[in-house]
Scaffold this active site. Sequence first.
Site, PDB file in Angstrom:
ATOM      1  N   CYS A  99      -2.566   4.574   3.338  1.00 47.22           N
ATOM      2  CA  CYS A  99      -1.705   5.254   2.385  1.00 47.22           C
ATOM      3  C   CYS A  99      -0.264   5.274   2.890  1.00 47.22           C
ATOM      4  CB  CYS A  99      -2.222   6.674   2.169  1.00 47.22           C
ATOM      5  SG  CYS A  99      -1.091   7.769   1.323  1.00 47.22           S
ATOM      6  N   GLU A 100       0.677   4.885   2.046  1.00 48.06           N
ATOM      7  CA  GLU A 100       2.076   4.849   2.484  1.00 48.06           C
ATOM      8  C   GLU A 100       2.680   6.245   2.603  1.00 48.06           C
ATOM      9  OE1 GLU A 100       4.587   4.250  -1.648  1.00 48.06           O
ATOM     10  OE2 GLU A 100       3.895   2.455  -0.599  1.00 48.06           O
ATOM     11  N   HIS A 101       1.992   7.254   2.087  1.00 43.83           N
ATOM     12  CA  HIS A 101       2.527   8.609   2.149  1.00 43.83           C
ATOM     13  C   HIS A 101       2.168   9.330   3.448  1.00 43.83           C
ATOM     14  CE1 HIS A 101       2.241   8.252  -2.465  1.00 43.83           C
ATOM     15  NE2 HIS A 101       3.435   7.907  -2.069  1.00 43.83           N
ATOM     16  N   HIS A 102       0.951   9.089   3.949  1.00 45.10           N
ATOM     17  CA  HIS A 102       0.507   9.799   5.149  1.00 45.10           C
ATOM     18  C   HIS A 102       0.027   8.851   6.252  1.00 45.10           C
ATOM     19  CE1 HIS A 102      -0.088  12.746   1.802  1.00 45.10           C
ATOM     20  NE2 HIS A 102       0.568  13.501   2.644  1.00 45.10           N
ATOM     21  N   GLN A 140      -2.832   2.898  -4.128  1.00 45.75           N
ATOM     22  CA  GLN A 140      -3.883   2.138  -4.804  1.00 45.75           C
ATOM     23  C   GLN A 140      -3.385   1.554  -6.116  1.00 45.75           C
ATOM     24  OE1 GLN A 140      -7.730   4.039  -4.965  1.00 45.75           O
ATOM     25  NE2 GLN A 140      -8.335   2.905  -6.784  1.00 45.75           N
ATOM     26  N   HIS A 168      -9.732   8.018  -0.437  1.00 43.18           N
ATOM     27  CA  HIS A 168      -8.479   8.217   0.276  1.00 43.18           C
ATOM     28  C   HIS A 168      -8.656   9.313   1.322  1.00 43.18           C
ATOM     29  CE1 HIS A 168      -5.747   5.989  -2.636  1.00 43.18           C
ATOM     30  NE2 HIS A 168      -6.935   5.949  -3.203  1.00 43.18           N
ATOM     31  N   CYS A 170      -6.458  10.776   2.905  1.00 41.56           N
ATOM     32  CA  CYS A 170      -5.469  11.848   2.783  1.00 41.56           C
ATOM     33  C   CYS A 170      -6.020  12.997   1.940  1.00 41.56           C
ATOM     34  CB  CYS A 170      -4.159  11.331   2.195  1.00 41.56           C
ATOM     35  SG  CYS A 170      -4.312  10.528   0.601  1.00 41.56           S
TER      36      CYS A 170
END
Length: 211
Positions: A99-102, A140, A168, A170
């Site tokens: 995940c590019e956020h976490h 995704q 995910h 996250c």
Amino acid sequence: MDAVLKKPMPKSDYLDKPSTNRPDQAEVESAVRTLLRWTGDDPDREGLIDTPKRVAKAFLEMFNGYDMCPAEELGRTFEEVAGYDDLVLVRDIQFHSHCEHHMVPIIGTAHVGYLPEGKVVGLSKIARVVDIFAHRLQTQEAMTAQIANVIQDVLNPRGVAVMIEAEHMCMAMRGIRKQGSTTLTSTFTGVFKDSPEEQLRFLTMVRHGNK
């Protein structure tokens, strides 16, 4: 969530190798040591002494999609298909991404189908394209669109259908902490986009194989 993605990604996002400006090994290892200290642990204790080096090596493996061009994987096609022009479906392509956020794992399965227009590509190349995009920092939704768009642009088939099912971490490991929740995304181009019947046929073939 079951989303049909219609807005195409910019071509530079999936036809070229991303531009990278990597730091050197010493910078990477220093950054990992800082993160280890941030967790509250001691990067100089025996079990963690080699961790910065191991993490740097692992990242090169997990994110090697930045060093590859998915369009190149689709470059070799075959026209001797005895007139076959019906659905080609590669189902149950397992992948892992981040995940590019976490920067925590996304673990899932991709199903990719296309309606050829006089030529087909090796089946392993479809799986390879999935892996290239998976081995980058992702959402995704974006990954689903990227896979469909590069196949459409390079092979120029009559249509492409992609569905991804993934868990995910996250969601499972932090925040709401809901283990086992699955996210479903799908996107269609060409004939698939214009024909609910073709969409249904693709989804039926995907689901039939999972029973």
